[in-house]
Every structure is written in structure tokens, then in C-alpha cells.
Design a protein around this motif. Sequence first.
Motif, PDB file in Angstrom:
ATOM      1  N   HIS A   7       0.690  -0.892   0.363  1.00 52.97           N
ATOM      2  CA  HIS A   7      -0.015   0.067   0.173  1.00 52.97           C
ATOM      3  C   HIS A   7       1.014   1.613  -0.108  1.00 52.97           C
ATOM      4  CE1 HIS A   7      -3.687   2.341   0.470  1.00 52.97           C
ATOM      5  NE2 HIS A   7      -2.951   2.583   1.717  1.00 52.97           N
ATOM      6  N   ASP A  64      -8.601  -3.300   2.577  1.00 56.41           N
ATOM      7  CA  ASP A  64      -8.655  -2.211   2.221  1.00 56.41           C
ATOM      8  C   ASP A  64      -9.737  -1.394   2.372  1.00 56.41           C
ATOM      9  OD1 ASP A  64      -6.251  -1.830   0.260  1.00 56.41           O
ATOM     10  OD2 ASP A  64      -7.179  -1.948  -1.545  1.00 56.41           O
ATOM     11  N   TYR A  74      -2.225   6.282  -0.793  1.00 57.48           N
ATOM     12  CA  TYR A  74      -2.673   7.083   0.515  1.00 57.48           C
ATOM     13  C   TYR A  74      -1.884   8.503   1.047  1.00 57.48           C
ATOM     14  CZ  TYR A  74       2.151   6.382   2.628  1.00 57.48           C
ATOM     15  OH  TYR A  74       3.636   6.784   2.795  1.00 57.48           O
ATOM     16  N   THR A 103      -5.398  -1.039   5.393  1.00 66.43           N
ATOM     17  CA  THR A 103      -4.351   0.393   4.861  1.00 66.43           C
ATOM     18  C   THR A 103      -5.183   1.654   5.396  1.00 66.43           C
ATOM     19  OG1 THR A 103      -6.202  -0.066   2.464  1.00 66.43           O
ATOM     20  CG2 THR A 103      -4.224  -1.382   3.576  1.00 66.43           C
TER      21      THR A 103
END
Length: 509
Positions: A119, A463, A125, A484
Motif C-alpha cells: 500500500h 483496503d 495513501y 490500509t
Amino acid sequence: MDGTTPNFTPHGKHLIAGEWVAGETTFSSEPAHGQAFDYAVGTPALVDQAAKAAEDAFWSYGYSSREERARFLETIADEIEARGAQITEIGTSETGLPEGRLEGERGRTTGQLRLFASHIRDGAYLDRRHDEALPERQPLPRPDLRMIQRPIGPVAVFGASNFPLAFSTAGGDTAAALAAGCPVVVKGHSAHPGTGEIVAEAIKAAVEKCDMPKGVFSLIQGGRRDVGQALVQHPLIKAVGFTGSLGGGRALFDLCAQREEPIPFFGELGSVNPMFVLPEALSARGADIGKGWAGSLTMGAGQFCTNPGIAVIPEGAVGDALIEATVAGLKEASAQTMLTDGIAQAYRDGKNRFDSRNSVQPLLTTDSEGREANPNLYEVSSEAFLGDHTLGEEVFGPLGLVVRVKSTDEMLTLAKGLDGQLTTTLHLDDGDAELARKLLPILERKAGRVLANGFPTGVEVADTMVHGGPYPASTNFGATSVGTLSIRRFLRPVCYQNIPEGVLPEDLG
């Protein structure tokens, strides 16, 4: 155990910035079976050492590349797997959990580390944004503006009693903080200190292999309340991750808020995870739902924060069929070993609370002795449930409560009266869609995860997962401790105005 795998003998020390440190006093572990070992007791002085080392480490680790941190997370996973048999051995001894459960939890833990590595490599992110300069704009020009998420600094993590791997030393909070770029100081749980120690050895090995700063991770074992208090109040700690009881979590939350510099406390504090069994589903497959509920209630001796402790069902014979199937399923369950003597006593105290209520009807009552737990089931009317707040408090263990409602309106009223939850569940068929549409807006305000035609025990690491909810389920308002998105808890947005590209952080350049 494979005969070629050496047994793990704990040395009982703290890990402070890459060094194993003994203590002046020790405590003895209380394993479910097997040998007890002595472990050093934590102190506020050790907290200070670990926090200062974490702050020193932040100046390099917090500004390391995403690739470096991803490799570090993957190496931790590799090192945990290399110790897999030894982790299972000490973990089953300390907790009484079966080997299969520990092996599955180990896979979840290493899988989570690798998911987070993937991730952060992707970079989405960071939520990077750029508003280009508009020097000709009237009446005023606009500067060049860039925004990105940045790590907040050292994070304190409290190990959980019921998940010695997935929510402890290298569990979700630790993995999320390290992924974000934040060093971690873990307060190990005294229910499984040996498991914490061997996982800390794995992290230490990964620190050395990846040439990370030694202060990026520390483990402080055991300790009294002063250790936890010192940790959440240390001025260098910038956030706290916690999984545990409502009382303990609330006390730490209050300490975080009372600091000269208040910091976020991300606490997962428990839930009763109510299920709403709608009329058509109840009529079509009430017995099957009851059987499934019995299995979910007793899984792992009910020691899951997502254990579905309440079933809301209509009055009448159709509901009776679900209850009969639930009782039959619970009677088939054997006594199970609980994680600690204290948890076992709290379970008996919770049962006694139900036994003392005249409004509560026992459907199946059993005795539990020592560290063993047997299931119990009770029934109460909707009016009595809403009139007695204690009936909606979590009993950590295999205890269920049936709440009977007279009408769909009463079911809606009950839903509105619930406290915050980690999960809520709808059991529905096609004919229940209209009622479900009325319930869903209520349930999504009450919980972080709403599911249909299943049981909430077990949390997928993905996720989209949300493991959190309105207080008192957690203090993670707008956040999750699994998945995540949990990384975002340990980041904060920073806007850069007119900063030259050659000076910007690497992820923005």
C-alpha cells in the motif's frame, strides 16, 4: 513442534532501542499450560529511554523512502515466519489458544505487514494534492500549493490480551505506525509476555537487516499502571493505539486529553455487536441462524471484540425456533480455556450480573470454574433492555442475549437506543428489504461495519475494512484500526506554499 526446531526459552528482558535490558524486579507469567517464566517489570524510567530513542529515530525513519519502509515491513514478516513454530509453541502455552488459531493469527499478522508494504509503495495513501500558482488571478494571485500526508512522530501501542499476534507487538497498530513512518514503543501485555518477546526478536532482526535506526522499535514488558500512564503522558509520544477494556481505555484516553499537549488516543474498547433478525429471514431459516449464532458465540470462547452478543428477534413461535436451535448448539459446545484468570473471573461476574436481573429470563445457564468457560444464554424484552443500560454492556466470553420485540417499530426504536458498536448485522430475505432500508441508516450511525446474513466474528484485513465505531466501541472517530486506512491515523496533512521543488519532500518532488 518439529523435532529439528529448538524450543524457545524467554530471557525475560525489555527491548529498548536495540538492546535487551533487564529489570530490577520481575513478574511470573501465568500460562494456561506448560512452564512459567520470569519477566522484567517495566518502569517509567524505561518508558523515558524508549521514547527518547524513538524521537531520535524519527529524524531518519520518518523521512525514509516508502520503498525502505516497505522492505522493512516485509522483512519483519519474514522474520516472524522464520520463528513460526516457536511462536506457536509459546503462544499456545501462554494463552490456551489452539495451534490452528495461533497459526492463522500469525498468517494474518504477516499478511497485514505485507499488505501495508504494498500500500505505501503505491503512494495513493499520501493523498497528494496540487493547486498550481495563478499569478495573473484577480483581484489577488494564488500561490503554488501542495499538500501531502506526513508522519506525526513516535507512537505508543498497547498489546491486547485476546490477540497475542494480530493486535499486539507487531500487530495492526504497530504495522500501521511503522508504515506511516512513525517509530513505535510497545507496552507488552502480561497475558503473553513470551510471545511478545519472540516477536520483538523478529523486529530487532529486521531492524538490523534493513539498517534501520535502533530506536524505531522498543518493547517494555509488564509493568503496573504507572508504566501505561508514563507512556501516554510522555511529551515525545504523539499518538496512542490501544485495544482493551472500556475502563482501562477510557482512563488512558482521559490522560491523553489532559496532557499539556493533548494527543489522539485510538482505542478499540469493545462491543456487543447486535444482530437484527428480520421477520422473513426468521420464518425461512430461523433455526439455521440460531445454529450459526451458537457457533459464533462460542468461537474462541467468545473472546473476540466482534463476538455477536445480542440477537434482536420478533416475539412468537418462529422466534422460539431460533432460540431452540441456539440453545441446542450451545449445549454441544465444550468448556474452553480463557486467556487469563482475570478474564475468566470477569466472565463469571458478567454472568452474575444477568442472573441478578429479575427482568432477564435464563434460557441456558452453566457454571464456569477456574480458567474454563461454558456458554450461557438469556432473554429479555425490548422495554427491559432499553431500561437497563447494563444489559447492553459487553460480557467478554460465550454469553448471548436475545432481545424480543413486539413490532417492527419497536425494533427501530431499539436500534436507535443502542450505544456505538464495532458491528451490526442484518439477517434478511427479499421480503425484508423495506424494513432493512429503514434500519440501515440507523445502524450505519451506530457501527463501523454493517453486514448481512453472516456473523461478524473475524475481521478481514483489506483496503475496505473498518474496525472502529462510535464511542464506546472505540475512540477512533472517523478512523479504523484494521485495513490500509488505519495508516492514516498516524499521519497529518501538511500544505507547502511556494516551496521550491528541489526542497520539497521526495514524495512531492
